[in-house]
Write a protein that holds these residues in place. Structure first.
Motif, short mmCIF file in Angstrom:
data_model
loop_
_atom_site.label_atom_id
_atom_site.label_comp_id
_atom_site.label_asym_id
_atom_site.label_seq_id
_atom_site.Cartn_x
_atom_site.Cartn_y
_atom_site.Cartn_z
N VAL A 1 0.55 -0.75 -0.24
CA VAL A 1 -0.11 -0.07 -0.34
C VAL A 1 0.93 1.50 0.02
N GLN A 2 0.49 2.07 -0.77
CA GLN A 2 1.22 3.21 -1.33
C GLN A 2 1.04 4.80 -0.12
N LEU A 3 1.39 5.52 0.99
CA LEU A 3 0.92 6.53 0.93
C LEU A 3 1.60 7.51 0.73
N VAL A 4 0.76 8.63 0.46
CA VAL A 4 1.34 9.74 -0.09
C VAL A 4 0.89 11.06 0.98
N GLU A 5 2.12 11.70 1.40
CA GLU A 5 1.49 13.20 2.32
C GLU A 5 1.41 13.84 1.71
N SER A 6 0.77 14.87 1.78
CA SER A 6 0.70 16.93 0.75
C SER A 6 0.03 17.62 1.94
N GLY A 7 0.60 18.98 1.52
CA GLY A 7 -0.07 20.07 3.69
C GLY A 7 0.72 20.37 4.02
N GLY A 8 1.83 19.98 4.23
CA GLY A 8 2.65 20.52 4.95
C GLY A 8 3.14 21.54 4.82
N GLY A 9 4.26 22.42 5.69
CA GLY A 9 4.45 23.91 4.68
C GLY A 9 5.04 24.50 6.29
N SER A 10 5.23 25.85 6.49
CA SER A 10 5.46 26.96 7.53
C SER A 10 4.40 28.11 7.91
N VAL A 11 4.27 28.14 9.33
CA VAL A 11 3.29 28.73 9.73
C VAL A 11 4.07 29.61 10.31
N GLN A 12 2.73 30.73 11.24
CA GLN A 12 3.44 31.20 12.27
C GLN A 12 2.94 29.98 13.81
N ALA A 13 2.83 31.01 15.16
CA ALA A 13 2.46 30.36 16.14
C ALA A 13 1.35 30.90 16.38
N GLY A 14 0.04 29.75 16.02
CA GLY A 14 -1.19 30.12 15.94
C GLY A 14 -1.85 29.91 15.38
N GLY A 15 -1.79 29.69 13.62
CA GLY A 15 -2.38 29.77 12.87
C GLY A 15 -2.87 27.59 12.54
N SER A 16 -2.84 27.48 11.05
CA SER A 16 -3.51 26.65 11.09
C SER A 16 -2.99 25.81 9.21
N LEU A 17 -2.51 24.40 9.37
CA LEU A 17 -2.70 23.66 8.42
C LEU A 17 -3.39 22.81 8.52
N ARG A 18 -3.39 21.73 7.23
CA ARG A 18 -4.69 20.77 7.01
C ARG A 18 -3.40 19.86 6.25
N LEU A 19 -2.85 18.58 6.77
CA LEU A 19 -2.31 17.47 5.47
C LEU A 19 -3.48 16.57 5.70
N SER A 20 -3.14 15.85 4.13
CA SER A 20 -3.79 14.65 3.75
C SER A 20 -2.82 14.02 3.57
N CYS A 21 -3.26 12.85 3.37
CA CYS A 21 -2.43 11.42 3.12
C CYS A 21 -3.22 10.55 2.53
N ALA A 22 -2.47 10.06 1.18
CA ALA A 22 -3.39 9.44 0.10
C ALA A 22 -3.27 8.27 0.59
N ALA A 23 -4.13 7.22 0.05
CA ALA A 23 -3.77 5.39 0.29
C ALA A 23 -4.91 4.81 -0.79
#
Length: 113
Positions: free
Chosen positions: A2-24
């Protein structure tokens, strides 16, 4: 395999938000997000099993939300109120029969300043 591929990382300031995704590439009964920062032990931050039972590390409770689209085999991690301590490489992981993870993604970097 099974292959897992993540996306959505990055740099953000404290208090901010990010959403990570992983396609299986196939269905996995249990999936989770595991992070590792330099010089620190690996930490499972959240997991989801079956129809949607979730579990969170104390360090992220109330700030992170894990979810999964079972129709598309995509795992998400919504991260809010990010703190510098959340800086790490985040890995998507999954298990076919349990939450003993057999499959891992390549990781996506999250940096909070």
């Amino acid at each position: 395999q099974v292959q897992l591929v993540e996306s959505g990382g990055g740099s953000v300031q404290a208090g901010g938000s990010l959403r990570l995704s992983c396609a299986a590439s196939a269905y996995l009964i249990c999936m989770g997000w595991v992070r590792q920062a330099p010089g620190k032990e690996r930490e499972e931050v959240a997991s989801i099993i079956g129809a949607g039972s979730t579990s969170y590390a104390d360090s992220v409770k109330g700030r992170f939300t894990i979810s999964k689209d079972n129709a598309k085999n995509i795992l998400y991690l919504e991260m809010n109120s990010l703190e510098p301590e959340d800086t790490a490489m985040y890995y998507c992981a999954g298990g076919v029969f349990s939450c003993v993870y057999s499959y891992w993604g390549q990781g996506t970097q999250v940096t909070v300043s």
